[in-house]
Scaffold this motif. Structure first.
Motif, mmCIF file in Angstrom:
data_model
loop_
_atom_site.group_PDB
_atom_site.id
_atom_site.type_symbol
_atom_site.label_atom_id
_atom_site.label_comp_id
_atom_site.label_asym_id
_atom_site.label_seq_id
_atom_site.Cartn_x
_atom_site.Cartn_y
_atom_site.Cartn_z
ATOM 1 N N ALA A 65 43.656 42.950 3.300
ATOM 2 C CA ALA A 65 43.795 43.082 4.746
ATOM 3 C C ALA A 65 45.045 42.369 5.221
ATOM 4 C CB ALA A 65 42.563 42.519 5.459
ATOM 5 N N PHE A 66 45.515 42.767 6.413
ATOM 6 C CA PHE A 66 46.639 42.089 7.041
ATOM 7 C C PHE A 66 46.295 41.888 8.507
ATOM 8 C CE2 PHE A 66 47.520 46.387 8.281
ATOM 9 C CZ PHE A 66 48.260 46.320 9.464
ATOM 10 N N PHE A 67 47.038 41.001 9.173
ATOM 11 C CA PHE A 67 46.744 40.765 10.585
ATOM 12 C C PHE A 67 48.012 40.445 11.356
ATOM 13 C CE2 PHE A 67 46.249 36.699 8.408
ATOM 14 C CZ PHE A 67 46.963 35.823 9.210
ATOM 15 N N TRP A 68 47.962 40.756 12.632
ATOM 16 C CA TRP A 68 48.967 40.409 13.623
ATOM 17 C C TRP A 68 48.323 39.448 14.615
ATOM 18 C CZ3 TRP A 68 54.102 41.631 14.185
ATOM 19 C CH2 TRP A 68 54.697 41.232 15.383
ATOM 20 N N GLU A 69 48.790 38.278 14.787
ATOM 21 C CA GLU A 69 49.684 37.486 13.995
ATOM 22 C C GLU A 69 49.195 36.058 14.005
ATOM 23 O OE1 GLU A 69 51.643 35.195 15.883
ATOM 24 O OE2 GLU A 69 51.172 36.026 17.818
ATOM 25 N N LEU A 70 49.804 35.156 13.252
ATOM 26 C CA LEU A 70 49.244 33.844 12.951
ATOM 27 C C LEU A 70 48.976 32.977 14.183
ATOM 28 C CD1 LEU A 70 51.311 33.211 9.759
ATOM 29 C CD2 LEU A 70 48.857 32.733 9.879
ATOM 30 N N SER A 71 49.843 33.022 15.187
ATOM 31 C CA SER A 71 49.687 32.105 16.316
ATOM 32 C C SER A 71 48.495 32.443 17.196
ATOM 33 C CB SER A 71 50.964 32.092 17.164
ATOM 34 O OG SER A 71 51.109 33.286 17.911
ATOM 35 N N GLY A 72 47.873 33.611 17.027
ATOM 36 C CA GLY A 72 46.721 33.974 17.831
ATOM 37 C C GLY A 72 45.425 33.316 17.400
ATOM 38 N N ASP A 73 45.405 32.751 16.203
ATOM 39 C CA ASP A 73 44.199 32.136 15.651
ATOM 40 C C ASP A 73 44.005 30.736 16.233
ATOM 41 O OD1 ASP A 73 41.917 31.910 14.109
ATOM 42 O OD2 ASP A 73 42.949 32.128 12.179
ATOM 43 N N THR A 74 42.843 30.161 16.010
ATOM 44 C CA THR A 74 42.566 28.800 16.452
ATOM 45 C C THR A 74 43.315 27.793 15.597
ATOM 46 O OG1 THR A 74 40.630 28.631 15.008
ATOM 47 C CG2 THR A 74 40.274 29.482 17.239
ATOM 48 N N ALA A 75 43.351 26.543 16.051
ATOM 49 C CA ALA A 75 44.093 25.494 15.346
ATOM 50 C C ALA A 75 43.526 25.216 13.962
ATOM 51 C CB ALA A 75 44.100 24.206 16.169
ATOM 52 N N ASN A 76 42.279 25.571 13.726
ATOM 53 C CA ASN A 76 41.685 25.382 12.397
ATOM 54 C C ASN A 76 41.522 26.698 11.638
ATOM 55 O OD1 ASN A 76 39.660 26.451 13.964
ATOM 56 N ND2 ASN A 76 38.053 25.085 13.216
ATOM 57 N N GLY A 77 42.190 27.749 12.092
ATOM 58 C CA GLY A 77 42.217 29.006 11.349
ATOM 59 C C GLY A 77 40.870 29.700 11.242
ATOM 60 N N GLU A 78 40.190 29.850 12.379
ATOM 61 C CA GLU A 78 38.844 30.426 12.397
ATOM 62 C C GLU A 78 38.811 31.872 11.896
ATOM 63 O OE1 GLU A 78 36.054 31.301 16.137
ATOM 64 O OE2 GLU A 78 36.537 29.162 15.901
ATOM 65 N N LEU A 79 39.749 32.689 12.366
ATOM 66 C CA LEU A 79 39.747 34.104 11.993
ATOM 67 C C LEU A 79 40.203 34.326 10.561
ATOM 68 C CD1 LEU A 79 41.066 35.903 15.211
ATOM 69 C CD2 LEU A 79 38.699 35.481 14.491
ATOM 70 N N ILE A 80 41.244 33.607 10.143
ATOM 71 C CA ILE A 80 41.726 33.821 8.772
ATOM 72 C C ILE A 80 40.700 33.332 7.761
ATOM 73 C CG2 ILE A 80 43.013 31.644 8.521
ATOM 74 C CD1 ILE A 80 45.127 33.225 6.994
ATOM 75 N N THR A 81 39.913 32.317 8.131
ATOM 76 C CA THR A 81 38.843 31.862 7.251
ATOM 77 C C THR A 81 37.800 32.960 7.076
ATOM 78 O OG1 THR A 81 39.169 29.558 7.910
ATOM 79 C CG2 THR A 81 37.052 30.121 6.918
ATOM 80 N N ALA A 82 37.433 33.617 8.166
ATOM 81 C CA ALA A 82 36.482 34.731 8.078
ATOM 82 C C ALA A 82 37.046 35.865 7.239
ATOM 83 C CB ALA A 82 36.138 35.228 9.479
ATOM 84 N N LEU A 83 38.335 36.126 7.401
ATOM 85 C CA LEU A 83 38.988 37.196 6.649
ATOM 86 C C LEU A 83 39.006 36.882 5.161
ATOM 87 C CD1 LEU A 83 40.486 39.870 7.048
ATOM 88 C CD2 LEU A 83 42.589 38.563 7.379
ATOM 89 N N ARG A 84 39.407 35.658 4.824
ATOM 90 C CA ARG A 84 39.453 35.249 3.419
ATOM 91 C C ARG A 84 38.063 35.274 2.795
ATOM 92 N NH1 ARG A 84 42.840 35.602 -0.265
ATOM 93 N NH2 ARG A 84 41.072 36.946 -0.792
ATOM 94 N N ASN A 85 37.087 34.736 3.486
ATOM 95 C CA ASN A 85 35.721 34.713 2.956
ATOM 96 C C ASN A 85 35.149 36.122 2.822
ATOM 97 O OD1 ASN A 85 35.854 31.925 2.929
ATOM 98 N ND2 ASN A 85 34.666 31.649 4.808
ATOM 99 N N GLY A 86 35.483 36.990 3.755
ATOM 100 C CA GLY A 86 34.948 38.344 3.714
ATOM 101 C C GLY A 86 35.485 39.167 2.557
#
Length: 612
Positions: free
Chosen positions: A589-610
Motif C-alpha cells: 500500500a501507499f499513502f498521501w502523505e506523511l504530515s497528515g498522520d498523528t505525531a505517533n503515526g497512528e495511521l501508518i501503524t494500522a497500515l503496517r500491522n494490517g
C-alpha cells in the motif's frame, strides 16, 4: 489526484560506542612517500554492525584523475550502504570508485568516503588503482598502464526467468591483463564478475531490459561498452497474497506552513514502518526532469534540534535541506528506500513534451536523480503523470502508448539497480481515464503502479452530493460508477496488470462539505468545508478530534458535525482495506502523505500491522 496543498533510531548511548581507529591500514610508512595511499577505519561499532570511512591521499607530486579502491570482506561481514563513492560487489570483493565530483585529487590532497556494515570482520587485500593501499606497490595513480582493454563482444542471453537474465560474452583483451567485467543494465552497473558470464537478478516480470558489458584491468582502466542486448523477462504469476510494501509520500513544501520535516518521520516512529518514501515533487519542464524547490531540497539549513541526527548544518557543507536530512534518515534506517517523484497534479503539464523524446527525458532524469551530490539519497524515480492521454489540471493528447514509451526509456536508463514506479489514475469508469492509456504495456517497465484510489469525490462539486472520497467498494447512491478501489483494481487486472505490481492507495486526510443537513452520504451542500490549508481538505490528525467519525460507508469512515460532512480513513477502516489488499494479492500500500498522520503515526501503524 496527488494535489499539492490538498491532500529505529539506533540507540548507541550506554553501549560500547565508537570502536575508533580499527584500521585497515595505519598511516603509510616513510618508504611510501610519493604514493597514493588509503587508510580505512571503523568510526562506530554497535555489536551487530559498524560505520566506517576510507581516506584516499594523493602523496605524489601530480594530480590523480580518478580512483578505484578494492578490498575483501570475510563471509559474515557485508556493507549495507555507502556514500561519496560508488560501490559494486563480486563475491567477497568490494570495489569503490569515485563519484565524479571527487575524482580528481591534486598533489597532496585527500578525499573520503563512508559506509555502514554488518558483521564482525574487516577489510583485507586493499588496493588503490591497482597498487597496495599502504603505498608499498608504487604510486597507485594511473601509473604506466593507461591502456584500456578492448570492448567485450558477442553479448548474448543464456537463459531468463521472470526475475533474472543470464548473460555470456566473448573475452576482451588487454596489454597487461583483464581482471574483471562490469555488466550494466541501462546506465546502472548491475553486477561485477571475473569470468565471461553473469546473471542479473532482482528484475521485474514481463519487463524489457537493455544490457552492455565493460572490461577492466588492474590499473582501473575500463573498456568501451560492448554492443547492447535487449531482453524481456518472462511473465510472472501473481503471488496470491499481499506484499509488505509501505510507501509514503513526503512533500517538499511541508517544511514551510506545515512545519513537518524529515526528522518527524523518525520521531513519529514512521521510519521503521515504511519501506519506501516518495519525495514529491520534482518538476517536468522543457522535456526534462528538473528540481522543484531547490531551497527546500538542497539548501535549507537545519539546527541541531531540527536535524534527524542532532547535528547542525554548517554554512559551507556541500548539501543541506531535505536531501541531506533524508541521507541521515537512511543511515539510521538502512533498509529504507527513497524515490524521487516527478509531476503531480500541478506539474504534470510537462509530460506531453517529454513524451516526444522519451530517451532525452530519461537521460535528463537520470542525470538529476544520480547527481553525485545526492545520488546516495535516491533509489529510483517515480512518475506521477496526471494524466497521460487524458485531462487533469491540463489536457494531454500524447496517445495511449506515451506512458509506456516514457517508462520504457526510464527503465533502460535507470536499469534494474534502481526502482521505476508510477502513480496512475484510479478512474475505472467506462471510457474513463484508465481506458485512454495502455497501462498493461506500461506495467512491463515498472516495479509497481500506484493507482490513486482516493479523491474520487470532493467539494469541487460544491453542492454535493456528499460522498466518501476513498470508497473501497461501490454502494447504493454512489455518484459515479467505477469510482471505487475494488473496481479500479479489478479493471487494471482485467487489462493485464498483475496484482503483484499494484499498491493500494490511502489518503491520510479527509474531504468535506459545509451547509449539510443530512448525516448519511448523498446530502446536498453549499460549498467546501473550511480547511487549515485548503478549503474542503483537512488532515486526519485534525479531523479525528475536530469531527470524529460516526459512520462508515463502502469501507470508509464519515462524520457529521454541525453543518459539516467529512469522509476519511481511520485505523479501523485501514484494517479493512489492508485485508482487501491481502485477499487480492497486492504488493502492499501507499499513502498521501506523511504530515497528515498523528505525531505517533497512528495511521501508518494500522497500515503496517494490517499488511503483516
Amino acid at each position: 489526484m496527488s494535489r499539492p496543498g490538498g491532500r529505529r533510531a539506533t540507540v548507541l548511548a550506554g553501549a560500547t560506542t565508537l570502536a575508533v581507529a580499527t584500521a585497515l591500514l595505519t598511516a603509510p610508512p616513510a618508504s611510501s612517500a610519493g604514493a597514493v595511499t588509503v587508510t580505512c577505519t571503523k568510526t562506530q561499532d554497535w555489536g551487530t554492525g559498524f560505520g566506517g570511512s576510507c581516506t584516499i591521499t594523493n602523496g605524489t607530486d601530480a594530480p590523480v584523475n580518478g580512483w578505484t579502491v578494492r578490498a575483501d570482506l570475510p563471509s559474515g561481514t557485508a556493507l549495507t550502504s555507502v556514500w561519496d563513492a560508488k560501490m559494486s560487489v563480486s563475491g567477497n570483493r568490494y570495489t569503490f570508485t569515485d563519484s565524479g565530483w571527487n575524482a580528481t585529487l591534486a598533489a597532496g590532497a585527500e578525499t573520503s568516503f563512508g559506509f555502514n556494515g554488518t558483521g564482525p570482520g574487516w577489510f583485507t587485500g586493499c588496493t588503490v588503482n591497482g597498487a597496495a593501499c599502504d603505498g608499498s606497490g608504487g604510486p597507485g595513480g594511473p601509473g604506466d598502464d593507461t591502456e584500456a582493454p578492448t570492448a567485450p563482444t558477442g553479448l548474448r542471453t543464456t537463459g531468463k526467468t521472470a526475475t533474472s537474465v543470464s548473460l555470456a560474452w566473448n573475452a576482451a583483451t588487454d596489454n597487461v591483463g583483464v581482471t574483471g567485467y562490469d555488466v550494466y543494465n541501462g546506465g546502472t552497473k548491475a553486477v561485477s564478475v571475473t569470468g565471461t558470464s553473469a546473471t542479473v537478478s532482482g528484475l521485474s516480470a514481463g519487463t524489457s531490459y537493455t544490457f552492455t558489458v565493460r572490461a577492466r584491468d588492474a590499473a582501473g582502466n575500463t573498456s568501451p561498452a560492448s554492443g547492447s542486448l535487449s531482453v524481456t523477462t518472462d511473465e510472472g504469476d501473481d503471488p496470491g497474497n499481499a506484499g509488505g510494501k509501505v510507501v509514503g509520500y513526503f512533500t517538499e513544501w511541508s517544511v514551510y506552513q506545515r512545519d513537518y520535516h524529515v526528522k518527524n518521520i523518525q520521531t513519529s516512529g514512521s521510519a521503521g514502518k515504511l519501506t519506501h518514501i516518495n519525495y514529491a515533487f520534482g518538476n517536468v519542464q522543457g522535456g526534462k526532469c528538473t528540481i522543484g524547490d531547490s531551497y527546500a531540497a538542497t539548501d535549507k539549513a537545519y539546527t541541531a534540534a531540527e536535524s534527524v541526527d542532532g547535528v547542525a548544518d554548517t554554512w559551507d557543507q556541500p548539501l543541506r535541506g531535505n536531501f541531506n536530512q533524508l541521507r541521515k534518515l537512511k543511515k539510521m534506517n538502512p533498509g529504507l528506500k527513497v524515490i524521487w517523484s516527478f509531476g503531480g497534479w500541478t506539474w504534470s503539464g510537462g509530460f506531453g513534451q517529454a513524451a516526444q523524446n522519451p530517451a532525452a527525458f530519461a537521460e535528463s532524469c537520470y542525470d538529476l536523480v544520480e547527481d553525485p551530490r545526492w545520488a546516495d539519497v535516491f533509489d529510483g524515480i517515480d512518475i506521477d503523470w496526471e494524466y497521460p492521454n487524458a485531462c487533469g489540471l491540463t489536457c494531454d493528447s500524447s496517445g495511449p502508448q506515451a506512458l509506456g514509451n516514457l517508462l520504457s526509456a526510464l527503465r533502460a536508463k535507470f536499469g534494474s539497480g534502481n526502482l521505476v514506479t508510477a502513480a496512475i489514475t484510479a478512474d475505472a469508469s467506462a471510457g474513463g481515464k484508465m481506458d485512454a492509456t495502455d497501462y498493461a504495456a506500461a506495467a512491463r517497465h515498472v516495479d509497481w503502479f500506484m493507482p490513486m484510489t482516493y479523491d474520487y469525490f470532493g467539494a469541487w462539486a460544491a453542492q454535493g452530493p456528499t460522498a466518501p472520497h476513498s470508497p473501497l467498494t461501490s454502494y447504493p447512491g454512489i455518484p459515479q460508477q467505477g469510482f471505487n478501489t475494488a473496481e479500479t483494481i479489478a479493471k487494471l487486472k482485467s487489462k493485464g496488470v498483475p496484482a503483484s505490481k499494484l499498491l493500494l492507495g490511502i489518503g491520510f486526510y479527509g474531504r468535506g462539505w459545509t451547509g449539510v443537513a443530512q448525516s448519511a452520504p448523498g446530502g446536498t451542500a453549499t460549498g467546501p468545508a473550511p480547511g487549515t490549508y485548503e478549503a474542503g481538505v483537512e488532515d486526519y490528525k485534525v479531523l479525528k478530534n475536530q469531527c470524529p467519525a460516526n459512520g462508515t460507508v463502502a469501507g470508509t469512515a464519515y462524520a457529521k458535525c454541525g453543518d459539516q460532512w467529512w469522509s476519511y480513513d481511520t485505523p479501523s477502516t485501514i484494517g479493512g482495506k489492508t485485508a482487501y489488499a491481502r485477499d487480492e494479492g497486492l504488493a502492499g500500500a501507499f499513502f498521501w502523505e506523511l504530515s497528515g498522520d498523528t505525531a505517533n503515526g497512528e495511521l501508518i501503524t494500522a497500515l503496517r500491522n494490517g499488511l503483516g
